[in-house]
Design a protein around this motif. Sequence first.
Motif, mmCIF file in Angstrom:
data_model
loop_
_atom_site.group_PDB
_atom_site.id
_atom_site.type_symbol
_atom_site.label_atom_id
_atom_site.label_comp_id
_atom_site.label_asym_id
_atom_site.label_seq_id
_atom_site.Cartn_x
_atom_site.Cartn_y
_atom_site.Cartn_z
ATOM 1 N N LYS A 84 1.802 8.764 -7.051
ATOM 2 C CA LYS A 84 1.819 10.234 -6.980
ATOM 3 C C LYS A 84 2.950 10.852 -7.790
ATOM 4 O O LYS A 84 3.026 12.074 -7.921
ATOM 5 C CB LYS A 84 1.943 10.669 -5.521
ATOM 6 C CG LYS A 84 0.738 10.310 -4.666
ATOM 7 C CD LYS A 84 0.985 10.602 -3.201
ATOM 8 C CE LYS A 84 -0.186 10.141 -2.339
ATOM 9 N NZ LYS A 84 0.114 10.290 -0.885
ATOM 10 N N ASN A 127 0.983 4.015 -2.964
ATOM 11 C CA ASN A 127 0.657 5.423 -2.728
ATOM 12 C C ASN A 127 1.811 6.342 -3.097
ATOM 13 O O ASN A 127 1.598 7.464 -3.562
ATOM 14 C CB ASN A 127 0.263 5.628 -1.261
ATOM 15 C CG ASN A 127 -1.087 5.016 -0.939
ATOM 16 O OD1 ASN A 127 -1.983 5.008 -1.780
ATOM 17 N ND2 ASN A 127 -1.229 4.474 0.255
ATOM 18 N N SER A 145 0.827 -1.202 0.000
ATOM 19 C CA SER A 145 0.000 0.000 0.000
ATOM 20 C C SER A 145 0.864 1.255 0.000
ATOM 21 O O SER A 145 0.603 2.209 -0.751
ATOM 22 C CB SER A 145 -0.920 -0.022 1.219
ATOM 23 O OG SER A 145 -1.629 1.188 1.334
ATOM 24 N N ASP A 146 1.890 1.279 0.851
ATOM 25 C CA ASP A 146 2.770 2.452 0.910
ATOM 26 C C ASP A 146 3.503 2.665 -0.415
ATOM 27 O O ASP A 146 3.652 3.798 -0.889
ATOM 28 C CB ASP A 146 3.786 2.282 2.046
ATOM 29 C CG ASP A 146 3.164 2.472 3.417
ATOM 30 O OD1 ASP A 146 2.121 3.139 3.503
ATOM 31 O OD2 ASP A 146 3.709 1.941 4.409
#
Length: 772
Positions: free
Chosen positions: A33, A29, A25-26
């Motif tokens: 971006k 994310n 997940s990290d």
Amino acid sequence: MKRKLKVLFIGTYVPRECGIATFTSDLFNTISKEDEVDCCEVIALNDIDETYDYPEEVVFEIRRNKLEDYYRAADHINRSDHDVVCLQHEFGLYWGDAGDYIFALLSSIDKPIITTLHTVIKDPEPPYRRVTEKLMQYSDKVIVMSETSENILHEVYDIHNGKTELVYHGIPDCPFTDSKEHKELLGLKGSPLILTFGLLNPNKGVETTLDALPAVVEKHPGLKYLVLGATHPEIKRNFGEAYREYLLDKVHELGLESNVIFHDKFVEKNELYEYILASDIYVSPYHSREQVVSGALTYAIGMGKAIVSTPYWYAQETLTENRGILVEFEDITGISKALMHLIENPQECNEMRRNAYEFGRQMIWKNVGKEYISIFRLALKNYPVSTTDEKTDFSLFSVNLPKTKLDYMISMTDDVGIFQHATFGVPSRRHGYSTDDVGRGLVALTRAMSGNDRIRDIKKLVTLYLSYLDHAQTEKGHFHNFMSYDRKFLDDKGSDDTFGRALYGLGHVCACSLLPDNLRSHALGMIRRSRPVMDEIHAPRAKAYTMSGLYEILDKGIDKDIFLPVFIRYADHLTGLYEDNRQDDWEWFEPEVTYGNAKMCEVLMLAYNLTGNPKYRDTGIKTLDFLTELQWNGEFFDLVGNEGWCKYKCEKALFGQQPIDAAYLTEAYVTAYELTRRERYFQLANRSIEYFLGRNRLNAVMYDHESGAVCDGLDMKGMNPNQGAESVVCFIMALEMLTRYSEKTEGSKQQETGKELMQIYGKNKFSTKSLS
């Protein structure tokens, strides 16, 4: 300008409670971006009986113990427009022998694979070595999170080709702060606050820290030790809460109830960060030296904590240059002294914190994300891409078809009939004989007669098989199906399909001019005796088989007054089924596609040949095109499997694929080619026969060129070792029918047709990686 990347991640994912889910997940994310990235998506891995309410970026789910899901995921990836695949790997994450289910996915995709290894084993057992080496083979780049991991890959696995890249575990970008304000925010009391966090399991070594605390608490009674984290799901599943209860008992025995806090909860990452920032000292008392990375230790370093740790590999590597204190494994006194030293020397403790924090700047997620993107681009730059011409040459040109070999079929036949089953070429007597196989065996034999130098052997087998059917026919004209090895029929009568398959063979015998008249007359007599039963047949495939046999005699003008009305009634029934079940996106006879499918398409085209009714032709072509769309993926025929079939609005089953369906497709495409002279049908006939020769989902060669045997199908675990009668008979039927036309099509015409076929059906290039 560089083209923006489309990235697909594979791993566990939030809200699943595990460290790799948080990591994935990290990483998602962070990378999503970046300006260099167009879009990111995730394929999430679920444990047994798990379901989650995933965020929108999760586009596909794999049940870790379902091999079929790995193949489906590969199909999804191949259809997608992602540039690279980023796989998270940890032993125990994927199912199979040392997690080898993952190779069903990796071996089937044709995009750059970048694998992050969360575990590297220095002294692996054979299965773990094999899996690690295969990961190296299938990965275009391998990311490790410690120098130790990289050294092990070089020294133990002999990886020296620039495939590995070192990128540390990512951490949040937090300021270097005092713990006081974060303690107040969480309502925590205690000075100092000592922390151990992560999923609780016996390797954490928490009991060693507990044993070390009494000596420290005696001088610093306000000390609090917080053990933060739920029990690891695998430990809980197998052993319950035995380890946690053991620790609670130890706290009571040591009189530490007012100093030790257990927070039995998987905390979300933002809350976790607050707990880490609130702590004064982080203790990492692992028992195992073979720990090549620790996300928990990385967080503690990056947030500037004073650290006491046992000397596992990752700690040894990262806690040098006064970034922490190393204490030997299970050294209770050593941990006590280290804690006392940090508590009683705040200036030195603060310097250690600062050293750790500065070292961790390279690990913040923004920096880690940029390194990953650089590796993605490097993998893409080095990734071999086939040209369009290469794809066309490999995927669409016809291959040289093998010559029909009857040796195996002969070896499977004794003085009664052909054995149903054989394992590794040895006939199985316990399974006896079947009318189904004998009937289709007659079709294969009559087709093989022309130009075959074993005409005597063929006539002998035809006589034998006719004798079997004569014995199997009941007084009412139906047929028994199964006969045991001691020559006893095991049923009162066979199924509708059995009846149809017997008629299928008998009709071909009647129409075969190379057979003596006595055999042909005998076969016709059996067909005539079966006429009353034809009014009782209901199954659509049984009608298709019967029509295939009747077509042979009707085309010769035999008994038209008797059998043509039956033939037309059957054809009307099939077209009626089509009209009743068709939808805008479902051009089929039934609400489910099962087995022996193309035979129904084929007989309607034959019905058009016999009657001139365009309704039969149009239905046959539409349903055959539907089967093509359902099963031809641009590379190979991915047949509907019998482990669930394919229902309307549902995904098709991938395994339990039967060779009979590839053979019937070949026959139907040849018939469609004869009817329409559209070359793409001839090309599809070649593709479907190549299913037997290795052009299938598992790249499994099912046809033994030496013996002539054919394996029975494709299952989840690989090719079915049974080399029974049905497979070899159906292969010969299809091979003989296709061979008739192969020499008629010129090479230049095939090339032009290949381009047409790619435009109509092509989706993906044939994966060179899947052949390795």
